[in-house]
Design an enzyme around this catalytic site. Sequence first.
Site, PDB file in Angstrom:
ATOM      1  N   CYS A  32       0.815  -1.216   0.000  1.00 47.90           N
ATOM      2  CA  CYS A  32       0.000   0.000   0.000  1.00 47.90           C
ATOM      3  C   CYS A  32       0.849   1.267   0.000  1.00 47.90           C
ATOM      4  CB  CYS A  32      -0.834   0.063   1.282  1.00 47.90           C
ATOM      5  SG  CYS A  32      -2.185  -1.096   1.345  1.00 47.90           S
ATOM      6  N   CYS A  36      -2.826   4.796   2.811  1.00 43.63           N
ATOM      7  CA  CYS A  36      -3.976   3.914   2.551  1.00 43.63           C
ATOM      8  C   CYS A  36      -4.948   3.925   3.723  1.00 43.63           C
ATOM      9  CB  CYS A  36      -3.519   2.490   2.298  1.00 43.63           C
ATOM     10  SG  CYS A  36      -4.894   1.404   1.849  1.00 43.63           S
ATOM     11  N   CYS A  63      -2.405  -2.950  -3.551  1.00 50.77           N
ATOM     12  CA  CYS A  63      -3.716  -2.819  -2.897  1.00 50.77           C
ATOM     13  C   CYS A  63      -4.713  -2.227  -3.894  1.00 50.77           C
ATOM     14  CB  CYS A  63      -3.555  -1.883  -1.697  1.00 50.77           C
ATOM     15  SG  CYS A  63      -5.093  -1.353  -0.949  1.00 50.77           S
ATOM     16  N   CYS A  66      -5.824   1.685  -2.492  1.00 50.88           N
ATOM     17  CA  CYS A  66      -4.983   2.900  -2.630  1.00 50.88           C
ATOM     18  C   CYS A  66      -4.137   2.895  -3.902  1.00 50.88           C
ATOM     19  CB  CYS A  66      -4.110   3.083  -1.406  1.00 50.88           C
ATOM     20  SG  CYS A  66      -2.869   1.787  -1.188  1.00 50.88           S
TER      21      CYS A  66
HETATM   22 ZN   LIG Z   1      -3.897   0.191   0.326  1.00 49.26          ZN
END
Ligand SMILES: [Zn+2]
Length: 188
Positions: A32, A36, A63, A66
């Site tokens: 991330c 995030c 992810c 994000c």
């Molecule tokens: Zn994330």
Amino acid sequence: MTEEQKWQAVLKHDDRYDGLFFVGVKSTKIFCRPSCKSKRPLRKNVLFFENGKQAEQAGYRPCKRCRPDLLEYQPIKEIAEKIKFLFDTHFTQQKELAKKIGQVGLNYHRIVNIFKKYYGLTPKKYYDNLRLEEAKKKLTTTNDAIIDIAHGAGFQSLSVFYAFFRKNINSSPSKYRKEKKYGIYSND
Ligand SMILES: [Zn+2]
């Protein structure tokens, strides 16, 4: 940055660090951005990567929330120069400019901070200066109609252009043209 500083940034969802490092979660094999908004992992499950490539090579997937894969590692200086380039290139086309700036992948607050740090003024001020200089140049070197000059400098309407001109140089476009181009001074 120490690991502890990075961890603190993660705990605070601090977007000022987006792009400077990435957070991998060992239990899910997902990485991330520091900012995030997903639930924070346990500290013991976290490791840090310098860039997205490094994370992917270690078998981590970006992810979905994000999208760290959209954010390549870029030194601050490069980001500042890129933003300036976008303003220089697209300042007469508002929509295109907004789109390009969105593609930089940083939130606008962070863009403002980086830009200010490098160039000593906000992107908005820089943008206004570009538009003002363009308008002044056209007023004094061409015979173009003022409405065309306004559009050419990225203004949506004549009234916005007049208000902008008034605010920045305390004159109207037509008066400015008369004075600078023809040397005619009047009180109107
Ligand atoms: Zn994330």
